[in-house]
Design a protein around this motif. Structure first.
Motif, PDB file in Angstrom:
ATOM      1  N   ASP A 102     -27.648-112.525 -18.393  1.00 30.26           N
ATOM      2  CA  ASP A 102     -28.810-112.086 -17.617  1.00 30.26           C
ATOM      3  C   ASP A 102     -29.077-113.076 -16.486  1.00 30.26           C
ATOM      4  O   ASP A 102     -29.449-114.224 -16.725  1.00 30.26           O
ATOM      5  CB  ASP A 102     -30.016-112.012 -18.577  1.00 30.26           C
ATOM      6  N   ASP A 103     -28.893-112.615 -15.259  1.00 27.55           N
ATOM      7  CA  ASP A 103     -29.043-113.517 -14.110  1.00 27.55           C
ATOM      8  C   ASP A 103     -30.473-113.638 -13.594  1.00 27.55           C
ATOM      9  O   ASP A 103     -30.713-114.309 -12.597  1.00 27.55           O
ATOM     10  CB  ASP A 103     -28.132-113.073 -12.961  1.00 27.55           C
ATOM     11  N   THR A 104     -31.414-112.983 -14.258  1.00 27.66           N
ATOM     12  CA  THR A 104     -32.804-113.192 -13.827  1.00 27.66           C
ATOM     13  C   THR A 104     -33.329-114.408 -14.578  1.00 27.66           C
ATOM     14  O   THR A 104     -32.950-114.655 -15.711  1.00 27.66           O
ATOM     15  CB  THR A 104     -33.701-111.988 -14.163  1.00 27.66           C
ATOM     16  N   SER A 105     -34.203-115.145 -13.925  1.00 25.36           N
ATOM     17  CA  SER A 105     -34.684-116.348 -14.608  1.00 25.36           C
ATOM     18  C   SER A 105     -36.157-116.567 -14.355  1.00 25.36           C
ATOM     19  O   SER A 105     -36.719-116.038 -13.403  1.00 25.36           O
ATOM     20  CB  SER A 105     -33.909-117.557 -14.105  1.00 25.36           C
ATOM     21  N   SER A 123     -30.281-115.963 -20.231  1.00 31.17           N
ATOM     22  CA  SER A 123     -30.533-116.438 -18.870  1.00 31.17           C
ATOM     23  C   SER A 123     -30.522-117.963 -18.761  1.00 31.17           C
ATOM     24  O   SER A 123     -30.885-118.521 -17.725  1.00 31.17           O
ATOM     25  CB  SER A 123     -31.891-115.892 -18.384  1.00 31.17           C
TER      26      SER A 123
END
Ligand code: CFM
Ligand code: HCA
Length: 534
Positions: free
Chosen positions: A202-205, A253
């Motif tokens: 998951d590249d959202t942080s 993430s």
């Protein structure tokens, strides 16, 4: 101490004495900070009563167990699942009442004789389906116990099949209890699995100027809550904790953070190393056990981010928190100064807790780990000298390369070099022994017999270990503090935790209650069993 060591091993058969002799060391710190070599991470000799656990315990119980929204499914007889279910006192706090929290449940396939004979895969599939239907989790992880490996159930194929069928992440760990020589092998297996199957999905942080991960903190007795409180006050964003008070999404993430801080190196260093190689995130050693160590760790984090605003804030918070800490320290120190402690715990606490004792003037006369490796004792610099034996070789070493799209060194080589010159060390820790006084005994994988001899010899004011040692120690009249589960106490991390600890230890070492207790055979000598030949 040399005589005490001789006495400890005197009754062993020659070969056993020789082996134990390498694991019992009289500490001596050289001018160059060198320490003697210690035998560690080797098989326990059959017949010796060890306190070690198994690979399944290290993988499921320790590393993955604290994650609240993973369905952690034990494939095995019910005892393995049951005894690794919250006995460690790993706490969790969902952000909202609606958020998934499976901690109050114990998931197991409850294998029976019939499954052992005819195979357990069918039952495993059914259990995954049942868990999915009832809970709709984001992910299900499967943990193998000893019989699963012996009968050859293919848990990875089942996981893959169910992942496709259910459309959620399902992954398995071959952490059969007998893998490796202790729970340490299970840590490595857990690290590999979580890295392979979850980290980076998951590249959202979480937003934030200073984003870190906290590795090797498991929220025993609420420790992580206290560390979270302090970090938040400082304005530091915690992206993921491995794995106290954590969620699946935090792991997914975690590669978005800019620094990995490693608390319990023993259980999680593999993730730190792999994340650095794949994503370019540097790691530093931190320790939030002990007010002084917590302050030092915050300063290290601030130094890393090279930001005046952050370092000012950190200093402000430390000053604020230290007021109460110092007040209680002074009060308690007056009653505890000079008293002796012994610490025999896992793979990092026997070291970290020495700081807390020192803060109230107590001396650690002897300490050791159950399952740590030589580097945890002697420092990371000995890594190249450690012989990799067959037991360690059987645990997979993942080959990790920089991610073609997402590898992003957080600092340039020059910046790192500059920070190092400024005193910040990366990828390093100094080990327990260099911090211990000369002449203290460092004992790896201490046995029950040795424990009793040590207590008789030194009569410490307090003995710290786990549930298996607890009652035997108390029967010897010595206060006993569990440093695994904290008995019913905690948190002991951070500043508030330190204050809790000082007060609790003060109560314990200054109460004479255990010395009044007589074991039945002390009052009724006819109950003291002795061999006729003695
Ligand atoms: Fe690390 Fe731990 Fe420990 Fe450990 Fe453990 Fe634990 Fe421990 Mo018990 S991860 S090595 S495998 S700090 S469960 S929270 S207390 S032995 S010293
Ligand atoms: C484990 C868990 C344990 C056991 C503690 C103890 C823990 O090793 O499987 O012996 O009291 O911290 O709960 O280390």
């Amino acid at each position: 101490p040399a005589a005490v060591k001789q006495e400890l091993i005197a009754k062993y058969p020659t070969k056993v004495a020789r082996k134990r002799g390498k694991q019992i060391i009289v500490n001596r710190v050289g001018e160059d900070c060198s320490v003697p070599e210690i035998g560690a991470n080797t098989r326990t000799i059959p017949g010796i009563i060890t306190q070690r656990g198994c690979s399944y315990a290290g993988c499921k119980g320790v590393v993955l167990g604290p994650t609240r929204d993973l369905v952690n499914l034990t494939h095995g007889p019910i005892g393995c699942g049951f005894y690794s279910w919250l006995t460690r006192r790993n706490q969790t706090r969902p952000a909202t009442p609606e958020e998934a929290n499976f901690m109050p449940y114990c998931f197991s396939t409850d294998l029976q004789d019939e499954d052992i004979v005819f195979g357990g895969e069918k039952k495993l599939r059914a259990a995954i389906l049942e868990a999915y239907d009832i809970f709709h989790p984001k992910a299900i992880s499967i943990f193998a116990t000893c019989p699963v490996g012996l009968i050859g159930d293919d848990i990875h194929t089942v996981a893959k099949e169910m992942k496709e069928r259910l459309g959620i992440n399902v992954f398995a760990f071959s952490c059969e209890g007998y893998k490796g020589v202790s729970q340490s092998a299970g840590h490595h297996i857990a690290n590999n699995g979580i890295f392979k199957h979850v980290v980076g999905l998951d590249d959202t942080s979480r937003e934030g100027k200073y984003r870190i991960n906290l590795l090797g903190e498991y929220n025993i007795g609420g420790d992580a809550f206290e560390i979270e409180r302090v970090l938040e006050k400082c304005g530091i964003t915690l992206v993921a904790t491995f794995s106290g008070n954590s969620t699946y999404e935090q792991f997914a993430s975690s590669h978005m953070a800019d620094l990995n801080t490693v608390m319990c190196h023993r259980s999680i260093n593999y993730v730190a190393e792999m994340m650095e190689r794949k994503f370019g995130i540097p790691w530093i050693k931190t320790n939030f056990i002990g007010a002084g160590s917590a302050a030092k760790s915050l300063r290290k984090i601030a130094k890393y981010f090279e930001d005046r605003e952050l370092s000012d804030r950190v200093e402000e918070i430390i000053a604020e928190e230290m007021v109460e800490v110092e007040k209680v320290q002074a009060e308690v120190r007056a009653r505890c100064e000079g008293k002796l402690a012994m610490l025999f715990v896992g793979g990092s606490r026997a070291h970290h807790y020495q700081d807390l004792f020192a803060e109230i003037g107590m001396r650690t006369i002897s300490a050791g780990y159950e399952f740590a490796h030589r580097d945890d004792y002697e420092g990371r610099r000995v890594l190249p000298d450690i012989k990799v034996d067959a037991d360690s070789r059987s645990i997979e070493e993942l080959e990790v390369h920089p991610d073609p799209d997402r590898y992003r060194p957080r600092k340039t080589a020059e910046q790192i070099a500059e920070l190092k010159r400024d005193g910040l060390s990366f990828n390093d820790y100094e080990g327990m022994m260099v911090r211990m006084a000369d002449g203290t005994l460092v004992i790896d994988d201490i046995s029950q017999y040795e424990t009793e001899r040590m207590i008789e010899t030194y009569k410490p004011a307090i003995f710290c270990a786990g549930i298996k040692e607890k009652y035997a120690v108390q029967k010897k009249g010595i206060p006993m503090k569990q440093l695994h589960s904290y008995d019913s106490g905690g948190p002991y991390a951070g500043f508030k935790g330190a204050v809790n600890f000082y007060r609790e230890i003060d109560r314990m070492v200054n109460s004479r209650i255990w010395s009044y207790l007589k074991a039945p055979w002390q009052t009724n000598p006819e109950l003291a069993a002795t061999y006729a030949c003695e």
